[in-house]
Design an enzyme around this catalytic site. Structure first.
Site, PDB file in Angstrom:
ATOM      1  N   THR A 339      26.969 -26.680  12.776  1.00  0.00           N
ATOM      2  CA  THR A 339      26.267 -26.100  11.820  1.00  0.00           C
ATOM      3  C   THR A 339      25.709 -26.988  10.684  1.00  0.00           C
ATOM      4  O   THR A 339      26.323 -28.174  10.394  1.00  0.00           O
ATOM      5  CB  THR A 339      26.524 -24.860  11.313  1.00  0.00           C
ATOM      6  OG1 THR A 339      27.938 -24.968  10.669  1.00  0.00           O
ATOM      7  CG2 THR A 339      26.885 -23.449  12.330  1.00  0.00           C
ATOM      8  N   ASP A 340      24.768 -26.620   9.946  1.00  0.00           N
ATOM      9  CA  ASP A 340      24.448 -27.276   8.737  1.00  0.00           C
ATOM     10  C   ASP A 340      25.173 -26.792   7.212  1.00  0.00           C
ATOM     11  O   ASP A 340      24.593 -27.149   6.253  1.00  0.00           O
ATOM     12  CB  ASP A 340      22.680 -27.089   8.332  1.00  0.00           C
ATOM     13  CG  ASP A 340      21.924 -27.414   9.662  1.00  0.00           C
ATOM     14  OD1 ASP A 340      22.218 -28.448  10.365  1.00  0.00           O
ATOM     15  OD2 ASP A 340      21.224 -26.456  10.265  1.00  0.00           O
ATOM     16  N   SER A 365      25.353 -26.104   1.662  1.00  0.00           N
ATOM     17  CA  SER A 365      24.529 -26.004   2.397  1.00  0.00           C
ATOM     18  C   SER A 365      23.842 -27.202   2.605  1.00  0.00           C
ATOM     19  O   SER A 365      23.467 -27.681   1.602  1.00  0.00           O
ATOM     20  CB  SER A 365      23.500 -24.911   1.903  1.00  0.00           C
ATOM     21  OG  SER A 365      22.327 -24.678   2.729  1.00  0.00           O
ATOM     22  N   ARG A 366      23.776 -27.964   3.657  1.00  0.00           N
ATOM     23  CA  ARG A 366      23.344 -29.468   3.707  1.00  0.00           C
ATOM     24  C   ARG A 366      21.780 -29.344   3.927  1.00  0.00           C
ATOM     25  O   ARG A 366      21.372 -30.612   3.308  1.00  0.00           O
ATOM     26  CB  ARG A 366      24.158 -29.978   5.032  1.00  0.00           C
ATOM     27  CG  ARG A 366      25.393 -30.072   4.791  1.00  0.00           C
ATOM     28  CD  ARG A 366      26.039 -30.966   5.763  1.00  0.00           C
ATOM     29  NE  ARG A 366      27.407 -30.724   5.823  1.00  0.00           N
ATOM     30  CZ  ARG A 366      28.205 -29.943   6.924  1.00  0.00           C
ATOM     31  NH1 ARG A 366      27.523 -29.434   7.673  1.00  0.00           N
ATOM     32  NH2 ARG A 366      29.280 -29.582   6.638  1.00  0.00           N
ATOM     33  N   VAL A 367      21.030 -28.593   4.110  1.00  0.00           N
ATOM     34  CA  VAL A 367      19.473 -28.731   4.277  1.00  0.00           C
ATOM     35  C   VAL A 367      18.885 -27.495   3.480  1.00  0.00           C
ATOM     36  O   VAL A 367      17.730 -28.056   3.279  1.00  0.00           O
ATOM     37  CB  VAL A 367      19.233 -28.635   5.599  1.00  0.00           C
ATOM     38  CG1 VAL A 367      19.776 -29.864   6.541  1.00  0.00           C
ATOM     39  CG2 VAL A 367      19.376 -27.360   6.496  1.00  0.00           C
TER      40      VAL A 367
END
Ligand code: ATP
Ligand code: MG
Length: 559
Positions: A339-340, A365-367
């Site tokens: 997951t991101d 939350s990477r994106v």
């Protein structure tokens, strides 16, 4: 008469060779060799494809999973216990397909699209493959629009974008489902179609959840796919793929969809059960070797498509249950790496009253950062830093007055921010409300209010802003921005409300004596008759009255 086997064989061979190809209508038919636990071994399907649908008696559908030298291992959907040895099995030549379409909205269905509610048949002719290749990089575009969860701690610090895969992970009973449900409720009037896939939960829980969504008016935009605990493992295994296929219908039609998989831990164990019955070799924790691929090929299908392909999006919110917060177990690490980002929930926080029980330090939350609204970015920028500073210093809080002013300040701020981010379930907030609430914390206005009164202050503040600053809130909501002037106006409105609410501390943080402020203890007292007149009298002298000064910009004291 003597029978000569050689002769018979040669006669048969001649006859067969004489057959013209295509002159007979042949379907490949096999026989059930054995059946148990929803798994059948079938003989005679030599050309069967992997993941091909098979037709069995009693309306049972099979899915060919193991293609072996002399038999096919298939999982069965439906009344598999009626299947007996020797039953015939027909190939369909099709891969597993799931009914999809708008007609499913508002409905609760099983993973094969059959209704589980009492609203009759589902009128749809469209189908999509359960397993579908995820779009490649060139077909995608960066994630830029937000999925608003309505929860300040998520929208403020761990923003989720459309097309993102964000994991919700935590022990049992930590509010994982609640986050997903709040998100669905918060998007009821937005253009986001939600699909909630319940895997291995009790049917009564799923029905209750459906009622909750109905009560909140969020069911019209939602499909529930239920594979409850008492179902056979194959049904649970196929459920998330079915939900995903239903979501893809909207995705490839240029719309935005959200899939919640609640939860993939139970999905993995259903797959393990199925694989062991199919006699696939067990690996780590007895899961088959391809359990990573099981989840990665599902979550890869979450995407924001490029504009040439319609610009649709499919967001995935998988849920994973941990044991004693152990994220290093096999399935949790797998899904974390797919997951991101993850929203990490903790029992300790949950029981100490911090709900939603999000551990901000390790949630990421990477994106989603690019998807966050500008207004939120502006007011919540410092939130994460302030909170982590507070977590570091928290241990020193017991030393109280011996601390230096700087530490004291960080503690004061942190306590209030924690209080600010608490939110009841089923009460998602709009962007405007969130921005105003968070601004009152990060802007330092809450520092003048006692921690116990923060919740009440915020609730009253929001009511006040709705009645007196609705234009401002509307502007934030619409543009997603907080312009310089609006920020000033918001700050002033909050400062005015602090005075009106009655601060507990003065600007330098010293406690105010009783009577020094127009602090009133209870809500009743504040609303009692005569009180308004008194307040007006007070504020006339120091020109601090909120309603007066908001209209009269010149007389306003700076926020
Ligand atoms: N923000 C909140 N405020 C108050 N109560 C909450 C909040 N979030 C969840 N709860 C309550 O906590 C309980 C557990 O919530 P929920 O069912 O969402 O957790 P879960 O992690 O999904 O549990 P499970 O592991 O059983 O699936 C529920 O009774 C719910 O009402
Ligand atoms: Mg749950």
């Amino acid at each position: 008469m003597e029978i000569k086997p050689d002769e018979i064989a040669s006669i048969l061979r001649e006859r067969i060779e004489g057959l013209e190809t295509g002159s007979a209508d042949l379907t490949e038919v096999g026989t059930v060799l054995s059946v148990a636990d929803g798994i059948a071994r079938i003989h005679g399907l030599d050309n069967c494809m992997a993941l091909e649908m098979l037709e069995l008696p009693h309306g049972v559908t099979g899915l060919a999973l193991n293609l072996e030298a002399d038999n096919v291992g298939a999982v069965l959907f439906g009344a598999w216990d009626e299947i007996v040895e020797g039953d015939t099995v027909k190939r369909t030549g099709k891969l597993l397909e799931i009914p999809v379409g708008e007609a499913l909205l508002g409905r609760m269905v099983d993973p094969l699209g059959r209704p589980l509610d009492d609203r009759g048949d589902i009128a749809t002719t469209e189908t999509r493959p359960a397993e579908f290749k995820a779009p490649g990089v060139v077909q995608r575009q960066p994630v830029e629009e937000p999925v608003q969860t309505g929860l300040m701690s998520i929208d403020g610090m761990i923003p989720i974008g459309r097309g993102q895969r964000e994991l919700i992970i935590g022990d049992r009973q930590t509010g994982k489902t609640a986050i997903a449900i709040d998100t669905i409720i918060n998007n009821k009037d937005k253009d986001l179609i939600c699909i909630y896939v319940a895997i291995g939960q009790r049917m009564s829980t799923v029905v209750q959840l459906k009622e909750t969504l109905e009560e909140n008016g969020a069911m019209e935009n939602t499909i529930i796919v239920a594979a409850p605990a008492d179902e056979a493992a194959p049904i649970k295994y196929i459920a998330p793929y079915a939900g995903c296929a239903m979501g893809e219908h909207f995705l490839y039609n240029g719309k935005a969809a959200l899939c919640v998989y609640d939860d993939l831990t139970k999905h993995a164990s259903a797959y393990r059960q199925m694989s062991l019955l199919l006699r696939r070799p067990p690996g780590r924790e007895a899961y088959p070797g391809d359990v990573f691929y099981l989840h990665s090929r599902l979550l890869e299908r979450a995407v924001k498509l490029n504009d040439d392909l319609g610009g649709g999006s499919l967001t995935a919110l998988p849920i994973i249950e941990t044991q004693a917060s152990d994220v290093s177990a096999y399935i949790p690490t797998n899904v974390i790496s797919i997951t991101d980002g993850q929203i990490f929930l903790e029992s300790d926080l949950f029981f100490s009253g911090v709900r939603p029980a999000i551990n901000v330090g390790i949630s990421v939350s990477r994106v989603g950062g690019n998807a966050q609204t500008k207004a939120m970015k502006k007011v919540a920028g410092k939130l994460r830093l302030d909170l982590s500073q507070y977590r570091d210093l928290e241990a020193f809080a017991q030393f109280g007055s011996e601390l230096d002013a700087e530490t004291q300040k960080a503690l004061t701020r942190g306590e209030r921010l924690v209080e600010l981010l608490k939110q009841k379930e089923r009460e998602p907030l709009s962007v405007g409300d969130q921005v105003a609430s968070i601004y009152s914390g990060t802007g330092g206005y809450l520092d003048r209010i006692k921690v116990e009164r923060v919740a009440e202050f915020l609730a009253d503040l929001r009511t006040r802003l709705h009645s007196e600053e609705s234009e401002l809130l509307g502007r934030i909501e619409e543009t997603g921005k907080l312009e310089e002037d609006d920020e000033k106006a918001l700050g002033k409105a909050i400062a005015d409300f602090v005075d009106d609410f009655g601060p507990d501390f003065d600007e330098s943080g010293e406690p105010l004596e009783e009577g020094e402020s127009d602090r009133v203890h209870s809500k009743e007292e504040r609303e009692a008759p005569g009180r308004t007149a008194e307040a007006e009298g007070d504020s006339d002298s120091d020109s601090d009255n909120d309603s007066d000064s908001t209209e009269d910009e010149e007389a306003a004291t700076p926020a």
